[in-house]
Write a protein that holds these residues in place. Structure first.
Motif, mmCIF file in Angstrom:
data_model
loop_
_atom_site.group_PDB
_atom_site.id
_atom_site.type_symbol
_atom_site.label_atom_id
_atom_site.label_comp_id
_atom_site.label_asym_id
_atom_site.label_seq_id
_atom_site.Cartn_x
_atom_site.Cartn_y
_atom_site.Cartn_z
ATOM 1 N N HIS A 222 -5.678 0.044 -12.645
ATOM 2 C CA HIS A 222 -5.393 -0.529 -14.021
ATOM 3 C C HIS A 222 -4.753 0.108 -14.815
ATOM 4 N N GLY A 223 -3.462 -0.403 -15.479
ATOM 5 C CA GLY A 223 -2.451 0.251 -16.148
ATOM 6 C C GLY A 223 -1.553 0.710 -15.202
ATOM 7 N N ALA A 224 -1.364 0.635 -14.242
ATOM 8 C CA ALA A 224 -0.341 1.125 -13.363
ATOM 9 C C ALA A 224 1.103 0.266 -13.632
ATOM 10 N N GLU A 225 0.839 -0.960 -13.820
ATOM 11 C CA GLU A 225 2.025 -1.917 -14.199
ATOM 12 C C GLU A 225 2.859 -1.160 -15.382
ATOM 13 N N ARG A 226 2.256 -0.349 -16.071
ATOM 14 C CA ARG A 226 3.100 -0.070 -17.468
ATOM 15 C C ARG A 226 3.705 1.396 -17.093
ATOM 16 N N ARG A 227 3.414 2.044 -15.980
ATOM 17 C CA ARG A 227 4.105 3.275 -15.701
ATOM 18 C C ARG A 227 5.305 3.092 -14.917
ATOM 19 N N HIS A 228 6.046 4.204 -14.751
ATOM 20 C CA HIS A 228 7.479 4.203 -14.272
ATOM 21 C C HIS A 228 7.500 4.411 -13.076
ATOM 22 N N TYR A 229 8.507 4.310 -12.262
ATOM 23 C CA TYR A 229 8.709 4.553 -10.941
ATOM 24 C C TYR A 229 8.621 6.110 -10.490
ATOM 25 N N GLU A 230 9.137 7.133 -11.380
ATOM 26 C CA GLU A 230 8.671 8.396 -10.928
ATOM 27 C C GLU A 230 7.152 8.862 -11.318
ATOM 28 N N GLU A 231 6.466 8.331 -12.217
ATOM 29 C CA GLU A 231 5.195 8.357 -12.380
ATOM 30 C C GLU A 231 4.495 7.946 -11.414
ATOM 31 N N LEU A 232 4.658 6.911 -10.627
ATOM 32 C CA LEU A 232 3.765 6.289 -9.611
ATOM 33 C C LEU A 232 4.170 6.950 -8.414
ATOM 34 N N LEU A 233 5.195 7.526 -8.250
ATOM 35 C CA LEU A 233 5.322 8.356 -6.937
ATOM 36 C C LEU A 233 4.610 9.602 -7.175
ATOM 37 N N ARG A 234 4.209 10.072 -8.221
ATOM 38 C CA ARG A 234 3.355 11.293 -8.383
ATOM 39 C C ARG A 234 1.836 11.045 -8.071
ATOM 40 N N LEU A 235 1.463 9.652 -8.210
ATOM 41 C CA LEU A 235 0.042 8.899 -8.283
ATOM 42 C C LEU A 235 -0.402 8.855 -6.780
ATOM 43 N N LYS A 236 -1.442 9.131 -6.566
ATOM 44 C CA LYS A 236 -2.222 8.803 -5.094
ATOM 45 C C LYS A 236 -2.838 7.563 -4.977
ATOM 46 N N PRO A 237 -2.615 6.766 -3.998
ATOM 47 C CA PRO A 237 -3.039 5.439 -3.909
ATOM 48 C C PRO A 237 -4.610 5.540 -3.825
ATOM 49 N N ARG A 238 -5.370 4.498 -4.339
ATOM 50 C CA ARG A 238 -6.578 4.517 -4.226
ATOM 51 C C ARG A 238 -7.116 4.402 -2.937
ATOM 52 N N GLY A 239 -6.653 3.611 -1.976
ATOM 53 C CA GLY A 239 -7.256 3.236 -0.824
ATOM 54 C C GLY A 239 -6.601 4.474 0.236
ATOM 55 N N ARG A 240 -7.234 4.739 1.380
ATOM 56 C CA ARG A 240 -6.970 5.777 2.209
ATOM 57 C C ARG A 240 -5.522 5.074 3.236
ATOM 58 N N ILE A 241 -4.822 6.115 3.212
ATOM 59 C CA ILE A 241 -3.579 5.464 4.036
ATOM 60 C C ILE A 241 -3.378 6.455 5.131
ATOM 61 N N PRO A 242 -3.678 6.065 6.361
ATOM 62 C CA PRO A 242 -3.625 6.991 7.733
ATOM 63 C C PRO A 242 -2.124 7.437 7.886
ATOM 64 N N ASN A 243 -1.798 8.522 8.513
ATOM 65 C CA ASN A 243 -0.520 9.037 8.748
ATOM 66 C C ASN A 243 0.227 8.112 9.613
ATOM 67 N N SER A 244 -0.293 7.645 10.581
ATOM 68 C CA SER A 244 -0.117 6.683 11.537
ATOM 69 C C SER A 244 0.744 5.464 10.932
ATOM 70 N N ARG A 245 0.073 4.974 9.756
ATOM 71 C CA ARG A 245 0.601 3.855 9.161
ATOM 72 C C ARG A 245 -0.206 2.664 9.738
ATOM 73 N N THR A 246 -1.096 3.119 10.580
ATOM 74 C CA THR A 246 -1.778 1.784 11.444
ATOM 75 C C THR A 246 -3.228 2.134 11.573
ATOM 76 N N ILE A 247 -4.003 0.902 11.074
ATOM 77 C CA ILE A 247 -5.685 0.935 10.823
ATOM 78 C C ILE A 247 -6.078 0.280 12.084
ATOM 79 N N THR A 248 -6.847 0.756 12.935
ATOM 80 C CA THR A 248 -7.405 -0.252 14.210
ATOM 81 C C THR A 248 -8.891 -0.438 13.873
ATOM 82 N N LEU A 249 -9.394 -1.316 14.137
ATOM 83 C CA LEU A 249 -10.578 -1.784 13.961
ATOM 84 C C LEU A 249 -11.162 -2.263 15.280
ATOM 85 N N LYS A 250 -12.416 -2.080 15.707
ATOM 86 C CA LYS A 250 -12.791 -2.336 16.958
ATOM 87 C C LYS A 250 -14.528 -2.970 16.509
#
Length: 812
Positions: A222-250
């Motif tokens: 919450h509040g991210a919509e009021r931040r600027h582009y450069e600020e958001l680039l420095r923020l870490k997303p809340r969800g875990r993002i794998p380096n492969s950019r692919t999530i596999t579920l079985k």
């Protein structure tokens, strides 16, 4: 992979195809290897049995025969390939004819046994796409079903494979792709801060900015919509993002995978506080692949594609939305019973599917009306002015209403298709253009039977499509393989196939003359576009102001449109929302041109038996003229008792020209899109200028910039340039066709040339492979006849079987 790359791998110690052994089996004697043969055979039989379990017994038998035929052909090709490789392994130089043969063998061995058949489910949120797919795969609630607060948020592909488990792969946007979208999202949101009070009030109710704010809040909090582009680039997303950019579920069970998958492909339409870590990354999801174990309902090779909404604000996802539609060979436009009678979004989706026939691989379009069990009996009787005597039950009313809907919508769809497609288009010949389905009744059967829900009817359509494609591909595969085995015999012989003809230059001259005729025929074929294209440009020049006005003027004024227009400009004239109608100024301005050219364009690129000359018809005529000439040469050369030599040349001609079809299909898309792409490219400066506008009356000022920019470009030849760019694409296609044909036919004639050109060489003995391939080639007809006999017997038994009872014992 070709011969040169293959040899370099051998030099590095990589074994050729089919000759390598795992280190764990080194030192094992052939007798010991017999221990493994029986289990392997059992696994293969089990694989074949499960692979075709979605088909009735008669169709299973036909598919197994085709599969066996293909496997045996592939084995013969592999054996031939190994022998040829061994025969030239130590040679410093390899004759070009032999290199051609080996590369062709390798390409055919590695060729996929069956290209996927993509069935696109195209419809707005809540139309019932996910429910329909769940019913088709007989897994209730497997994909999330749209409710009041949730909807499918991305493209979902569902297929069955050889895996033992249920599996899903979530593909995410790359870091670069997300940064590009993030920049546009922040621009869209922070323009409002610089606007006056009037625009700020409107911004609060704007769909474009609400969706942008929701994405940023979901990913960054919450509040991210009021931040600027450069600020958001420095923020870490809340969800875990794998380096492969692919999530596999079985998962072992469908329900287990559904629970795991649900948060990724489901998004809330309003803010809520209980999102999971998986839900938090949905703005990054590009598309999702779901792979089921071997299904008894959906054949292997079929991909069901849930295509939500009308595109996406993200440029990459929006391009993928278009490409996904274009690669579908079947498109089902999904609309629920309450919205089937109209609505701009529904009509837009129908138009998009028709365009896919023009620019993509689509061969079949149908309207699938969902939720057809919904009916208020008393209201229906009153509207139809019927008494209770005419309709005795809810079921009878539903069935009657569904038949009426089918007749009405089929007539309207056919009229729409006739305006856009050639009169002899295969789409218009389809027996079922409209289906009335009920996923709810498929499960409950309180009103309708399973058959009356029409879910089995859709499955049957898919099965027939796969069976027909398998038959055609195997026939083509075996025929081409037979031609290659004939070539080995040709290269081994000391005699030339065409010595006399080539020495006199007669055949080469014949080919050159026919090539000139083909080039002229292609020019004449494309020339049919000249008049409708010119007329389209003239209509566009007289109607662009009206079209632009209808796009920019809203009945409610600028309320709720300010930031949507900003989004349109940021995306070079296109705004795609997951929930609202798509806005595309470039397509709207180019539509008068497409209205004029569509029937002729479709006629040029159609297949089948056209009433007017089509492109492939000219290529087929060229092929037949060469085949006839080869037959004449064979008679003069004494081939009456040896038809194999003639068959080789004829098979090579068919293989060469048959490969042109995929090239033409790829180029067709680029040609068709060239008008819209040209207009978008020319208007890009005015979109960029409008996107920079802020402050008071920003919305009206943006409109003025767009209007002036369009006026200026039209005066400078906007539509004429689009016309010329389409012609340029047509010229490139003609050049590509003639160059490919010339090069390939020249190579084929060189292979048949006298020994003096240095192509012949004593090759490995592949006479056994030639005999085996001859048997397989001759068995094609027998397999086809057996399949036809089984189909006839199955149809007879179905006609003789008693009708099924309706729900609760109701007689049909």
């Amino acid at each position: 992979m070709d011969l040169d790359s293959m040899k370099s791998k051998e030099e590095l110690g990589v074994a050729p195809l089919g000759t390598g052994y795992s280190s764990s089996f080194q030192g094992v004697s052939p007798a010991d290897c017999d221990l493994f043969k029986e289990p392997v055979r059992k696994r293969r039989r089990l694989h074949r049995d499960r692979q075709f379990q979605a088909f009735p017994s008669a169709e299973q038998s036909a598919l197994k025969e085709y599969e066996k035929l293909e496997c045996r052909t592939r084995r013969v090709l592999s054996n031939t390939y190994q022998k040829l490789i061994q025969s030239v392994f130590l040679d410093d130089s390899i004759p070009s004819g032999l290199k051609y043969l080996i590369n062709r063998l390798l390409a055919l061995i590695e060729k996929s046994p069956l290209e996927p058949v993509y069935v696109g489910f195209l419809g707005i949120t809540g139309a019932g796409k996910s429910s329909l797919i769940n019913a088709l795969i007989r897994q209730a609630m497997f994909l999330p079903v749209s409710g009041e607060s949730v909807c499918t948020s991305c493209i979902v592909q569902v297929s069955s494979g050889c895996c033992e488990q249920y599996e899903a792969k979530i593909h995410l946007l790359s870091d670069q792709e997300w940064k590009a979208e993030l920049k546009d999202l922040t621009k869209l949101l922070h323009r409002a801060e610089q606007s006056g009070e009037e625009e700020a009030d409107l911004w609060d109710r704007d769909d474009a900015t609400e969706e942008a704010a929701q994405k940023l809040r979901m990913l960054y909090g919450h509040g991210a919509e009021r931040r600027h582009y450069e600020e958001l680039l420095r923020l870490k997303p809340r969800g875990r993002i794998p380096n492969s950019r692919t999530i596999t579920l079985k998962a072992e069970e469908a329900g287990e995978l559904s629970v795991k998958l649900d948060p990724y492909i489901r998004t809330r339409r309003r803010d809520w506080d209980g999102e999971s870590a998986e839900t938090q990354i949905w703005p990054l999801i590009k598309y999702v692949e779901v792979i089921l174990p071997k299904s008894a309902l959906i054949p292997e090779g079929v991909v069901l594609v849930d295509i939500p909404g009308t595109g996406d604000f993200n440029s990459k996802r929006d391009k993928m939305w278009k490409k996904t539609i274009d690669k579908c060979s079947v498109i089902w436009v999904i609309s629920d019973i309450e919205r089937v009678s109209g609505g701009k979004t529904h009509e837009d989706l129908l138009s998009e599917s028709i365009k896919a026939c023009q620019r993509g691989f689509c061969r079949d379009i149908a309207l699938v009306v969902t939720k057809t069990d919904k009916l208020h009996l008393q209201e229906y009787l009153r509207e139809r002015k019927m008494g209770n005597q005419a309709i005795q039950s809810q079921r009878e009313a539903v069935l009657q209403r569904n038949e009426i809907i089918k007749l009405q919508r089929k007539r309207m769809l056919k009229e729409k298709l006739k305006r856009k497609l050639p009169a002899d288009s295969k789409v218009l010949e389809a027996s079922d253009l409209v289906y009335t389905v009920s996923a709810h009744e498929y499960w409950q059967r309180t009103i309708l039977t399973e058959e009356e829900s029409e879910i089995p009817k859709l499955r049957e359509y898919i099965r027939k499509r796969i069976l027909d494609k398998k038959r055609r591909l195997v026939t083509k595969y075996v025929t081409e393989a037979f031609g290659l085995l004939l070539l080995t015999d040709t290269l081994n012989t000391e005699e030339s196939l065409l010595t006399e003809e080539l020495n006199t230059g007669g055949l080469r001259q014949f080919v050159e003359e026919k090539m000139e005729l083909l080039e002229k025929a292609i020019e004449q074929c494309f020339a049919r576009m000249e008049q409708p294209l010119q007329t389209g440009v003239q209509v566009a020049m007289t109607s662009y102001r009206r079209i632009l006005g209808s796009c920019l003027v809203r009945s409610r004024g600028n309320q709720g449109f300010h930031q949507t227009l900003k989004a349109v400009c940021l995306k070079n004239g296109v705004y795609a929302s997951r929930t609202l109608a798509r806005i595309d100024l470039n397509e709207a301005l180019s539509q008068p041109i497409y209205d004029q050219i569509d029937p002729v364009f479709g006629g040029i690129f159609r297949d089948g038996k056209p009433t007017a000359p089509a492109l492939m018809q000219h290529i087929d005529a060229f092929k037949h003229s060469l085949e006839e000439r080869m037959a004449e040469v064979g008679v003069r050369s004494g081939w009456k008792q040896d038809g194999y030599k003639r068959s080789f040349l004829i098979q090579e001609i068919s293989a060469i020209l048959g490969g042109l079809e995929s090239h033409i299909l790829r180029r067709k898309r680029k040609i068709y899109k060239s008008v819209t792409s040209s207009i978008q490219n020319d208007l890009k400066p005015c979109y960029e200028e409008a996107a920079q506008i802020t402050g008071k009356k920003a919305c009206e000022r943006m409109k003025d910039v767009i209007r002036r920019g369009v006026e200026r470009q039209v005066a400078e030849g906007l539509f004429e340039r689009a016309q010329e760019r389409m012609w340029h694409q047509f010229r490139q296609l003609k050049h590509g066709i003639t160059e490919k044909v010339k090069g390939s036919i020249t190579t084929m004639l060189t292979l048949a040339a006298p020994q003096g050109v240095g192509l012949c060489k004593e090759l490995a003995d592949v006479r056994n492979e030639q005999k085996e391939m001859e048997k397989l080639y001759r068995s094609l007809r027998e397999v086809a006849e057996n399949a036809q006999l089984r189909r006839s017997m199955q149809d007879f038994l179905l006609r003789m079987s008693p009708s099924k009872a309706g729900p609760h014992g109701t007689k049909l």
